[in-house]
Design a protein around this motif. Structure first.
Motif, PDB file in Angstrom:
ATOM      1  N   VAL A 167       0.842  -1.195   0.000  1.00  0.00           N
ATOM      2  CA  VAL A 167       0.000   0.000   0.000  1.00  0.00           C
ATOM      3  C   VAL A 167       0.880   1.248   0.000  1.00  0.00           C
ATOM      4  O   VAL A 167       0.628   2.209  -0.740  1.00  0.00           O
ATOM      5  CB  VAL A 167      -0.948  -0.012   1.212  1.00  0.00           C
ATOM      6  N   VAL A 168       1.924   1.241   0.820  1.00  0.00           N
ATOM      7  CA  VAL A 168       2.833   2.392   0.880  1.00  0.00           C
ATOM      8  C   VAL A 168       3.527   2.581  -0.460  1.00  0.00           C
ATOM      9  O   VAL A 168       3.640   3.700  -0.981  1.00  0.00           O
ATOM     10  CB  VAL A 168       3.864   2.209   2.009  1.00  0.00           C
ATOM     11  N   ARG A 169       3.990   1.485  -1.036  1.00  0.00           N
ATOM     12  CA  ARG A 169       4.699   1.574  -2.308  1.00  0.00           C
ATOM     13  C   ARG A 169       3.778   2.038  -3.434  1.00  0.00           C
ATOM     14  O   ARG A 169       4.158   2.875  -4.266  1.00  0.00           O
ATOM     15  CB  ARG A 169       5.315   0.217  -2.648  1.00  0.00           C
ATOM     16  N   ALA A 170       2.553   1.496  -3.478  1.00  0.00           N
ATOM     17  CA  ALA A 170       1.624   1.878  -4.542  1.00  0.00           C
ATOM     18  C   ALA A 170       1.258   3.353  -4.457  1.00  0.00           C
ATOM     19  O   ALA A 170       1.010   4.006  -5.485  1.00  0.00           O
ATOM     20  CB  ALA A 170       0.362   1.012  -4.471  1.00  0.00           C
ATOM     21  N   ALA A 171       1.241   3.878  -3.260  1.00  0.00           N
ATOM     22  CA  ALA A 171       0.912   5.291  -3.079  1.00  0.00           C
ATOM     23  C   ALA A 171       2.105   6.197  -3.331  1.00  0.00           C
ATOM     24  O   ALA A 171       1.965   7.422  -3.294  1.00  0.00           O
ATOM     25  CB  ALA A 171       0.369   5.521  -1.674  1.00  0.00           C
ATOM     26  N   GLY A 172       3.273   5.612  -3.565  1.00  0.00           N
ATOM     27  CA  GLY A 172       4.461   6.422  -3.832  1.00  0.00           C
ATOM     28  C   GLY A 172       5.223   6.839  -2.593  1.00  0.00           C
ATOM     29  O   GLY A 172       6.099   7.702  -2.653  1.00  0.00           O
ATOM     30  N   GLY A 173       4.909   6.221  -1.453  1.00  0.00           N
ATOM     31  CA  GLY A 173       5.619   6.541  -0.224  1.00  0.00           C
ATOM     32  C   GLY A 173       5.108   7.806   0.438  1.00  0.00           C
ATOM     33  O   GLY A 173       4.159   8.455  -0.020  1.00  0.00           O
ATOM     34  N   ALA A 186       6.446  20.558  11.274  1.00  0.00           N
ATOM     35  CA  ALA A 186       5.309  20.242  10.418  1.00  0.00           C
ATOM     36  C   ALA A 186       5.008  18.750  10.475  1.00  0.00           C
ATOM     37  O   ALA A 186       5.817  17.938  10.894  1.00  0.00           O
ATOM     38  CB  ALA A 186       5.596  20.677   8.986  1.00  0.00           C
ATOM     39  N   GLY A 187       3.820  18.362  10.024  1.00  0.00           N
ATOM     40  CA  GLY A 187       3.426  16.956  10.063  1.00  0.00           C
ATOM     41  C   GLY A 187       2.420  16.644   8.978  1.00  0.00           C
ATOM     42  O   GLY A 187       2.477  17.188   7.891  1.00  0.00           O
ATOM     43  N   CYS A 188       1.482  15.738   9.305  1.00  0.00           N
ATOM     44  CA  CYS A 188       0.372  15.351   8.429  1.00  0.00           C
ATOM     45  C   CYS A 188       0.797  14.471   7.263  1.00  0.00           C
ATOM     46  O   CYS A 188       0.010  14.248   6.344  1.00  0.00           O
ATOM     47  CB  CYS A 188      -0.363  16.581   7.895  1.00  0.00           C
ATOM     48  N   GLU A 189       2.033  13.970   7.266  1.00  0.00           N
ATOM     49  CA  GLU A 189       2.422  13.091   6.165  1.00  0.00           C
ATOM     50  C   GLU A 189       1.622  11.796   6.178  1.00  0.00           C
ATOM     51  O   GLU A 189       1.336  11.207   5.130  1.00  0.00           O
ATOM     52  CB  GLU A 189       3.922  12.802   6.207  1.00  0.00           C
ATOM     53  N   GLU A 190       1.222  11.319   7.376  1.00  0.00           N
ATOM     54  CA  GLU A 190       0.406  10.102   7.450  1.00  0.00           C
ATOM     55  C   GLU A 190      -0.990  10.351   6.875  1.00  0.00           C
ATOM     56  O   GLU A 190      -1.551   9.505   6.175  1.00  0.00           O
ATOM     57  CB  GLU A 190       0.275   9.632   8.908  1.00  0.00           C
ATOM     58  N   THR A 191      -1.535  11.542   7.178  1.00  0.00           N
ATOM     59  CA  THR A 191      -2.866  11.883   6.662  1.00  0.00           C
ATOM     60  C   THR A 191      -2.872  11.878   5.143  1.00  0.00           C
ATOM     61  O   THR A 191      -3.752  11.278   4.502  1.00  0.00           O
ATOM     62  CB  THR A 191      -3.289  13.267   7.183  1.00  0.00           C
ATOM     63  N   GLU A 192      -1.891  12.553   4.564  1.00  0.00           N
ATOM     64  CA  GLU A 192      -1.830  12.665   3.109  1.00  0.00           C
ATOM     65  C   GLU A 192      -1.631  11.303   2.455  1.00  0.00           C
ATOM     66  O   GLU A 192      -2.264  10.990   1.434  1.00  0.00           O
ATOM     67  CB  GLU A 192      -0.701  13.635   2.740  1.00  0.00           C
ATOM     68  N   LEU A 193      -0.782  10.464   3.037  1.00  0.00           N
ATOM     69  CA  LEU A 193      -0.559   9.122   2.480  1.00  0.00           C
ATOM     70  C   LEU A 193      -1.838   8.291   2.542  1.00  0.00           C
ATOM     71  O   LEU A 193      -2.192   7.606   1.570  1.00  0.00           O
ATOM     72  CB  LEU A 193       0.559   8.419   3.249  1.00  0.00           C
ATOM     73  N   CYS A 194      -2.553   8.342   3.668  1.00  0.00           N
ATOM     74  CA  CYS A 194      -3.764   7.542   3.806  1.00  0.00           C
ATOM     75  C   CYS A 194      -4.837   7.981   2.809  1.00  0.00           C
ATOM     76  O   CYS A 194      -5.569   7.141   2.262  1.00  0.00           O
ATOM     77  CB  CYS A 194      -4.302   7.641   5.237  1.00  0.00           C
ATOM     78  N   ILE A 195      -4.948   9.288   2.551  1.00  0.00           N
ATOM     79  CA  ILE A 195      -5.933   9.768   1.585  1.00  0.00           C
ATOM     80  C   ILE A 195      -5.588   9.267   0.191  1.00  0.00           C
ATOM     81  O   ILE A 195      -6.462   8.810  -0.567  1.00  0.00           O
ATOM     82  CB  ILE A 195      -6.007  11.306   1.623  1.00  0.00           C
ATOM     83  N   ILE A 200      -6.494   4.846  -4.225  1.00  0.00           N
ATOM     84  CA  ILE A 200      -5.977   3.732  -5.028  1.00  0.00           C
ATOM     85  C   ILE A 200      -6.685   2.425  -4.697  1.00  0.00           C
ATOM     86  O   ILE A 200      -6.852   1.553  -5.559  1.00  0.00           O
ATOM     87  CB  ILE A 200      -4.459   3.595  -4.790  1.00  0.00           C
ATOM     88  N   HIS A 201      -7.142   2.273  -3.461  1.00  0.00           N
ATOM     89  CA  HIS A 201      -7.762   1.027  -2.997  1.00  0.00           C
ATOM     90  C   HIS A 201      -9.194   1.305  -2.540  1.00  0.00           C
ATOM     91  O   HIS A 201      -9.467   1.382  -1.334  1.00  0.00           O
ATOM     92  CB  HIS A 201      -6.954   0.416  -1.846  1.00  0.00           C
ATOM     93  N   PRO A 202     -10.133   1.471  -3.437  1.00  0.00           N
ATOM     94  CA  PRO A 202     -11.535   1.687  -3.046  1.00  0.00           C
ATOM     95  C   PRO A 202     -12.030   0.533  -2.179  1.00  0.00           C
ATOM     96  O   PRO A 202     -11.768  -0.641  -2.469  1.00  0.00           O
ATOM     97  CB  PRO A 202     -12.280   1.732  -4.382  1.00  0.00           C
ATOM     98  N   GLY A 203     -12.716   0.872  -1.123  1.00  0.00           N
ATOM     99  CA  GLY A 203     -13.197  -0.160  -0.204  1.00  0.00           C
ATOM    100  C   GLY A 203     -12.216  -0.475   0.897  1.00  0.00           C
ATOM    101  O   GLY A 203     -12.552  -1.184   1.854  1.00  0.00           O
ATOM    102  N   GLY A 204     -10.993   0.002   0.783  1.00  0.00           N
ATOM    103  CA  GLY A 204     -10.019  -0.221   1.839  1.00  0.00           C
ATOM    104  C   GLY A 204     -10.305   0.647   3.050  1.00  0.00           C
ATOM    105  O   GLY A 204     -10.921   1.713   2.946  1.00  0.00           O
ATOM    106  N   VAL A 205      -9.867   0.193   4.229  1.00  0.00           N
ATOM    107  CA  VAL A 205     -10.121   0.937   5.462  1.00  0.00           C
ATOM    108  C   VAL A 205      -8.837   1.038   6.287  1.00  0.00           C
ATOM    109  O   VAL A 205      -7.941   0.194   6.192  1.00  0.00           O
ATOM    110  CB  VAL A 205     -11.224   0.273   6.326  1.00  0.00           C
TER     111      VAL A 205
END
Length: 725
Positions: A167-173, A186-195, A200-205
């Motif tokens: 999932v991390v790789r498909a999102a480009g890290g 600064a932060g929010c890198e986890e938020t941006e990656l999860c969005i 990329i993965h509809p239905g994923g949680v």
């Protein structure tokens, strides 16, 4: 077992946190389910990399191969991981033995993309009573508002989380334009990656699992209001960057619920707690407002412009230094100061006096031949400065005003203090006593200076006040004032030779005067920041004497007497001592060194008028002030001015509710007055006054109410002052 397919990655960059890093790695090695591997990624710190590699020879210890910052380190760890799942633990967190097992148990469900656990703060100095649970995210911990059971969430919390490596790789890290660095919060890198991953993965949680617990170390330095505010501001900046990448709908979906439900509920809960006997509930409610305001300002501050990384330095055009000179037509010639680089100044700013009375200011181009103040006077006369001719006046130096005391509050600046004392000693009048208040002293150098310093005609007293705050320091000095008049100035000013003479003469001229303020002229104009300050008229209140009271001398303004900045400034003020004591001295909840960052002078001027006193601005009482040289310091200063003003106005409303009626009655004029304060007029001949400074002052103003509540109700206690002489 799922845990056996997991690579645990701990990222670190600070050698100072080495003990916490060792504890974090140790907690991973003691998990109830052994991970496939444990990796430590060191973010551009070769010394720390070598130290960790020697301490853990059996672990994978990597150097960050990407840009500096947490995002680059996480990407490096993910790229080198062998497990199907990558779990991240902060270097200052310790995981419970069952953390990894609880975290990874959900990955048996194919729709689960990632899981984060519960981070409990471990406060090194104890949890501050004013800190609300809703803002534990400020210190990287779980906060009130997260689901109490394992439930879907929009994004994970980075302190202790796990994701499918694919999932991390498909999102480009992780986006290296986001996330903490060695100098930025600064932060929010986890938020941006999860969005991105959810697209990329509809239905994923993504899930929040409270049973996967870690304990996050919170040093004492993070339990301060200053850190709280700056971290909230940085979060706002980060949220803005995320919305630019993902759109506001997805980027702020969780924040909408948080701000419209969680925070209002927190305010109500904490106020209810206060009514049940917990006075800190008021502080927590106020802090919620402060945090929301600071985050909002950080978000709005980047709107419409490119956001700079936290800690970035603003770059502005260079300007030629200007020589500030106070020159009296009656004085003997004085040599002119040389430019900082030992060269010559191209221009001079001249404050012109006639027998100690200011008559105007003039800017003058210099040709390099001017060596003394006489040369400047001749040039000014040739330029049409009123036909100035030099006269002489008798030397009146050394006359002691037995009815006057001068108070100087200082903290860790003995060299500047010595210059200030020297300028007082050189005056045409010297005080009966000078009281130096060592405020929250970092060392004993000030005490040593005062002990050995001798001022002819004056007694020098040393007072120690351990509680930080300019108003507290001034109040501490009042206990050592035995004269009828008391004057206050700052440790970094030079007082003009006629300062004490003229400020005390104003009291002699009118027995109804209870307070006198004076002119503050520039001591340096070497940098653009200093020239901006002077051009905006922050300190100077003009060349005309003015009288203020609640009778015939009321100013025609809806903000009178609340906008007390027109009365003068705290670096140059004097009072009748008995009257100052009668009105309660200075408000200890205000002032530099406190949460409010200022406003103590505004409050005491307002108190003078409110209690029926008369205040006079006397421009002939002059001190020279060194404005901040660099932009960063200027920005902190204007933020503090805004915060102090907001705190002062809040105090006015709390102590005199009719102030609200007065402001609302003429709200347009009041708004115009505030706009003038927040948006100074264009400076002729200088680069445009930065909007960033106006935003900083506006941000400070918005934070003022919460700051004052925190300071007013958080510092209540015994009234005795810890002083020594």
């Amino acid at each position: 077992m799922t845990a056996e397919r997991t690579s645990v990655i701990v990222c670190a960059n600070s050698s100072d946190r080495y003990p916490q890093l060792v504890a974090a790695v140790g907690s991973v090695l003691e998990q109830s389910r052994t991970p496939a591997e444990v990796m430590v990624v060191i973010d551009h710190n070769p010394e720390l990399w070598g130290r960790v590699a020697r301490r853990f020879p059996d672990l994978v210890v990597l150097e960050n191969a990407g840009p500096p910052g947490l995002s680059g380190a996480r990407n490096t760890g993910t790229a080198g991981a062998r497990g199907d799942i990558v779990a991240f633990l902060d270097d200052d967190a310790e995981a419970d033995p069952g953390w990894l097992e609880a975290l990874t148990s959900h990955f048996s469900r194919p729709e689960v993309l990632g899981v984060s656990g519960f981070a409990e703060p471990r406060w090194a100095a104890g949890r501050p009573r004013w800190w609300p649970d809703e803002f534990d995210w400020v210190v990287g911990c779980s906060y009130r508002g997260l689901p109490p059971t394992a439930e879907p969430v929009r994004n994970l919390m980075g302190c202790a989380m796990a994701l499918r490596r694919d999932v991390v790789r498909a999102a480009g890290g992780f986006d290296t334009g986001l996330g903490r660095t060695g100098t930025g919060a600064a932060g929010c890198e986890e938020t941006e990656l999860c969005i991105r991953a959810a697209e990329i993965h509809p239905g994923g949680v993504f899930l929040h699992e409270p049973a996967a617990r870690v304990h996050h170390h919170v040093p004492a330095s993070r339990g301060t209001v200053g850190y709280f505010r700056s971290r909230c501001f940085a979060e706002g900046v980060s949220k803005r960057l995320v919305t630019r990448r993902t759109g506001a709908g997805r980027g702020l979906a969780s924040e909408y619920t948080y701000t419209t439900r969680t925070l209002p509920a927190g305010v109500v809960r904490n106020l209810a707690s206060a009514l049940r006997g917990d006075p800190a509930g008021v502080l927590r409610a106020a802090t919620i407002g402060l945090g929301l305001g600071a985050t909002s300002v950080g978000f709005l501050a980047t709107r419409g412009r490119r956001a700079h990384a936290a800690g970035a330095v603003a770059v502005f055009p260079s300007v030629d230094p200007v020589l500030p000179v106070v020159v009296d037509v009656c004085e003997s010639p004085r040599p002119l100061r040389r430019a900082p680089d030992e060269g010559s100044y191209a221009r001079a700013w001249c404050l012109l006096l006639e027998d100690g009375i200011p008559v105007g200011e003039h800017e003058l181009a210099l040709d390099g031949t001017e060596e003394t103040t006489t040369d400047l006077l001749e040039r000014l006369g040739a330029a049409g400065a009123g036909g100035v001719g030099r006269r002489t006046s008798p030397d009146r130096r050394g006359r002691t005003r037995r009815d006057a005391t001068v108070v100087i509050a200082t903290r860790g600046r003995p060299a500047l203090l010595a210059e200030c004392l020297q300028s007082i000693a050189a005056g045409t009048a010297v005080p009966d006593r000078v009281v130096v208040v060592d405020n929250a002293r970092p060392d004993d150098e000030t005490e040593q200076l005062v002990t050995r310093y001798r001022m002819p005609g004056s007694e020098l007293a040393y007072v120690r006040e351990d509680r930080p705050g300019l108003a507290l320091a001034h109040n501490a000095a009042l206990g050592h004032v035995e004269t009828g008049l008391v004057a206050f100035t700052d440790d970094d000013v030079w007082v003009h030779e006629r300062w004490l003479e003229n400020i005390t003469n104003a009291f002699d001229a009118d027995p109804d005067i209870m307070c006198v303020t004076g002119m503050i002229a520039p001591r340096e104009l070497d940098t653009l920041a200093q020239q901006w300050v002077e051009a905006q008229g922050v300190y100077s209140k003009g060349f005309r004497s003015r009288v203020f009271d609640n009778g015939e001398h009321r100013a025609d303004s809806p903000m009178y007497p609340y906008a007390a900045g027109t009365f003068g400034s705290g670096a140059n003020m004097a009072f009748r001592t008995d009257f100052l004591r009668t009105i309660g001295g200075f408000d200890g909840a205000l002032g530099t060194g406190t949460v409010t960052k200022g406003g103590d002078d505004l409050a005491v001027f307002y108190d003078v008028i409110r209690h029926g006193g008369r205040l006079t601005y006397e421009p002939s009482a002059i001190v020279l002030h060194p404005h901040h040289r660099d932009y960063a310091a200027l920005r902190r200063q204007v933020y503090g001015y805004g915060a102090g003003l907001g705190a002062h106005l809040t105090r006015c409303v709390l102590d005199e509710p009719r102030a609200v009626v007065a402001m609302l009655r003429d709200h347009r004029a009041a708004t115009a007055r505030l706009a003038t304060i927040l948006h100074p007029p264009q400076s002729r001949g200088l680069p445009a006054y930065p909007r960033d400074l106006s935003r900083a002052q506006r941000s400070g103003l918005a934070s003022g109410p919460a700051r004052y509540l925190l300071s007013r109700y958080g510092t209540r206690g015994p009234s005795e002052r810890r002083v020594s002489t």
